[in-house]
Design an enzyme around this catalytic site. Structure first.
Site, short mmCIF file in Angstrom:
data_model
loop_
_atom_site.label_atom_id
_atom_site.label_comp_id
_atom_site.label_asym_id
_atom_site.label_seq_id
_atom_site.Cartn_x
_atom_site.Cartn_y
_atom_site.Cartn_z
N GLU A 196 -8.61 6.42 9.35
CA GLU A 196 -9.68 7.85 10.48
C GLU A 196 -7.95 8.63 10.97
O GLU A 196 -8.58 9.54 11.38
CB GLU A 196 -9.05 6.22 12.21
CG GLU A 196 -10.11 4.77 11.53
CD GLU A 196 -9.92 4.10 11.03
OE1 GLU A 196 -10.68 2.83 11.83
OE2 GLU A 196 -8.82 4.17 10.68
N TYR B 185 -14.74 26.11 -3.10
CA TYR B 185 -14.70 24.68 -3.04
C TYR B 185 -13.52 24.20 -4.04
O TYR B 185 -13.13 23.08 -3.60
CB TYR B 185 -16.39 24.46 -3.31
CG TYR B 185 -16.35 24.78 -5.00
CD1 TYR B 185 -16.15 24.15 -6.46
CD2 TYR B 185 -17.80 25.58 -4.44
CE1 TYR B 185 -17.29 25.26 -6.90
CE2 TYR B 185 -18.78 25.91 -5.54
CZ TYR B 185 -18.09 25.80 -6.94
OH TYR B 185 -18.93 26.63 -7.43
N GLU C 24 0.75 -0.82 0.35
CA GLU C 24 -0.29 -0.25 0.19
C GLU C 24 0.88 1.52 -0.27
O GLU C 24 0.68 1.81 -0.46
CB GLU C 24 -1.09 -0.05 1.63
CG GLU C 24 -1.74 -1.33 1.06
CD GLU C 24 -2.78 -0.88 2.40
OE1 GLU C 24 -3.53 -0.38 2.62
OE2 GLU C 24 -2.77 -0.99 3.46
N LYS D 251 -11.72 3.79 0.83
CA LYS D 251 -10.54 3.13 0.49
C LYS D 251 -11.29 2.13 -0.28
O LYS D 251 -11.29 1.08 0.56
CB LYS D 251 -10.04 2.55 1.59
CG LYS D 251 -8.44 2.55 0.66
CD LYS D 251 -7.77 2.32 2.29
CE LYS D 251 -6.05 1.18 2.35
NZ LYS D 251 -5.66 0.98 3.24
#
Length: 126
Positions: A81, A61, A29, A106
């Protein structure tokens, strides 16, 4: 009546902001990276912007989306998290918003069974 009473916040919502990040606990990863997708709801007050019709009196934005991508592509963390809290804290610290609700998806998480998505959501306010 001397003015309008705002009971609920005005909201700016961005969905599907996507970038490749190198977050995760597994070696591949960190090495290869993978897509992360962010949905953000910014709690704010449109009164000044609506009264003046000036971009400078609201939260851009486009700038928020660029900042989200920068954090996603930035310093890796193990947990989504941690990434979600980092993103929420960044947006609160850099933009004139009262609160942010942020979901990090994810979609290619290393899960050994078929799944559609994995996500975490945080809410932070001033």
């Amino acid at each position: 009546m001397a003015g309008s009473v705002r009971v609920r916040p005005d909201l700016i919502t961005l969905t599907g902001v996507t970038a490749t990040g190198h977050h995760g606990v597994l070696d591949f990863e960190r090495r290869d990276g993978q897509p992360f997708v962010v949905d953000a709801v910014l709690h704010t007050d449109f009164s000044a912007a609506a009264g003046s019709d000036e971009l400078a009196r609201t939260t851009s934005y486009a700038e928020v989306a660029e900042r989200i991508v920068a954090v996603l592509e930035g310093e890796p963390v193990d947990l989504i998290e941690t990434l979600a809290v980092r993103l929420a804290d960044t947006l609160l610290g850099e933009f004139p918003v009262d609160a942010v609700e942020l979901t990090v998806h994810k979609p290619q998480a290393p899960i050994g069974v078929p799944f559609g998505d994995v996500s975490v959501t945080v809410f932070r306010e001033r």
